[in-house]
Design an enzyme around this catalytic site. Structure first.
Site, PDB file in Angstrom:
ATOM      1  CG  HIS A  62      -0.450   0.044   2.539  1.00  0.00           C
ATOM      2  ND1 HIS A  62       0.363  -0.938   3.072  1.00  0.00           N
ATOM      3  CD2 HIS A  62      -0.612   0.961   3.532  1.00  0.00           C
ATOM      4  CE1 HIS A  62       0.675  -0.621   4.316  1.00  0.00           C
ATOM      5  NE2 HIS A  62       0.095   0.520   4.624  1.00  0.00           N
ATOM      6  CG  HIS A  64      -0.042   4.262   4.849  1.00  0.00           C
ATOM      7  ND1 HIS A  64      -0.734   3.477   5.723  1.00  0.00           N
ATOM      8  CD2 HIS A  64      -0.901   5.243   4.441  1.00  0.00           C
ATOM      9  CE1 HIS A  64      -1.975   3.948   5.852  1.00  0.00           C
ATOM     10  NE2 HIS A  64      -2.094   5.012   5.079  1.00  0.00           N
ATOM     11  CG  ASP A  66       4.762   2.843   7.536  1.00  0.00           C
ATOM     12  OD1 ASP A  66       3.842   3.363   6.875  1.00  0.00           O
ATOM     13  OD2 ASP A  66       4.566   1.945   8.378  1.00  0.00           O
ATOM     14  CG  HIS A  67       3.891   0.076   4.294  1.00  0.00           C
ATOM     15  ND1 HIS A  67       3.941  -1.237   4.693  1.00  0.00           N
ATOM     16  CD2 HIS A  67       3.466   0.786   5.360  1.00  0.00           C
ATOM     17  CE1 HIS A  67       3.543  -1.312   5.965  1.00  0.00           C
ATOM     18  NE2 HIS A  67       3.254  -0.096   6.395  1.00  0.00           N
ATOM     19  CG  HIS A 120      -4.039  -0.074   6.860  1.00  0.00           C
ATOM     20  ND1 HIS A 120      -3.980   0.473   8.113  1.00  0.00           N
ATOM     21  CD2 HIS A 120      -2.884   0.291   6.249  1.00  0.00           C
ATOM     22  CE1 HIS A 120      -2.841   1.142   8.249  1.00  0.00           C
ATOM     23  NE2 HIS A 120      -2.171   1.050   7.131  1.00  0.00           N
ATOM     24  CG  ASP A 139       0.577  -1.522   7.829  1.00  0.00           C
ATOM     25  OD1 ASP A 139       1.513  -2.298   8.082  1.00  0.00           O
ATOM     26  OD2 ASP A 139       0.712  -0.279   7.788  1.00  0.00           O
ATOM     27  CG  HIS A 177       3.923  -1.981  11.489  1.00  0.00           C
ATOM     28  ND1 HIS A 177       4.676  -0.852  11.721  1.00  0.00           N
ATOM     29  CD2 HIS A 177       3.194  -1.732  10.372  1.00  0.00           C
ATOM     30  CE1 HIS A 177       4.400   0.056  10.790  1.00  0.00           C
ATOM     31  NE2 HIS A 177       3.509  -0.455   9.951  1.00  0.00           N
TER      32      HIS A 177
HETATM   33 FE    FE Z   1       2.615   0.605   8.247  1.00  0.00          FE
HETATM   34 ZN    ZN Z   2      -0.002   1.488   6.647  1.00  0.00          ZN
END
Ligand code: FE
Ligand code: ZN
Length: 261
Positions: A62, A64, A66-67, A120, A139, A177
């Protein structure tokens, strides 16, 4: 399943940022090497250098940061091919190949199936390595948890979790995570009677005390202990005062309580 461990898919789990896991997956038969999400460039490059692998693909679960935050730097460095959700292509930096639910694509000598798992985010996907029995879920599903519903409804997330839970019990689940210890505290608060959960929580405490990861997990283990996929549990329903409630309602209430835990 390939015969001979030298031909097995290699999977490196890479701690990134505060609590993310990145993954680098390598097919020894062809040299194909993928980063599953790009939370942080330097640790991913360190693994590639250590192994002597050339990054050929990025698979994004996805959009985001942090991805997908490392997409552009890694693509500029490696000229790798970026694969992401067709229905979220505008938010996946550098995307080359757009994939949709149920579609299968080749990664080296392996085949990977795309599972759309919205909730998410609206464009969240998972990557299922069918022959290896490994699934990279971003996530969507966590060890003892699930992602927050930033862009989806409880109905959508329940559908997504159900899709993942339909995979074989032994499927190895690579989450993005390390949230497990906090998730365990919540899980015990809503289903304290669950013996498998009690035992798992102790094991998680042991692992974390030694600085060890609690990820990956498996579909079977989540089925036994993760409250978000245990909506049929009479004890969970009792805690939520939703005995006999429908799955989406029980899931929604579990998620709501976790958000305020
Ligand atoms: Fe994340
Ligand atoms: Zn995420």
């Amino acid at each position: 399943m390939k015969i001979g461990s030298e031909n097995n898919l290699k999977i490196e789990q890479i701690p990134c940022l505060d609590d993310n896991y990145g993954y680098v997956v390598h097919d020894p038969e062809t040299g194909a090497t993928a980063s599953i999400d790009t939370p942080e460039v330097a640790p991913i490059n360190a693994v590639l250098a250590e192994r002597g692998w050339t990054l050929t693909h990025i698979l994004n679960t996805h959009h985001h940061f942090d991805h997908a935050g490392g997409n552009e730097a890694l693509k500029a460095q490696w000229q790798c091919r970026i694969i992401g959700a067709a229905n979220d292509a505008a938010r996946i930096p550098g995307i080359d190949m757009r994939v949709s639910d149920g579609e299968t694509f080749d990664f080296g000598s392996r085949s990977v199936r795309v599972l759309e798992v919205p909730g998410h985010t609206s464009g969240h996907i998972a990557f299922y390595f069918c022959e290896e029995g490994a699934v990279f879920v971003g996530d969507t599903l966590f060890a003892l948890g699930c992602g927050r519903l930033f862009e989806g409804t409880p109905e959508q997330m329940w559908g997504s979790l159900s899709k993942l839970m339909a995979l074989p019990d032994e499927t190895v689940v690579y989450c993005a995570h390390e949230y497990t210890q906090a998730n365990a505290a919540f899980a015990l608060s809503v289903e304290p009677q669950n013996k498998a959960l009690q035992a798992r929580a102790k094991e998680i405490d042991r692992l974390r005390a030694s600085g060890l990861p609690t990820v990956p997990t498996s579909i079977g283990r989540e089925r036994e202990t993760n409250p978000f996929v245990r909506v049929h549990s009479a004890h969970l329903q009792e805690t939520l005062e939703l005995s006999g409630g429908d799955p989406v309602a029980v899931f929604a209430e579990t998620r709501r309580r976790k958000d305020h835990f």
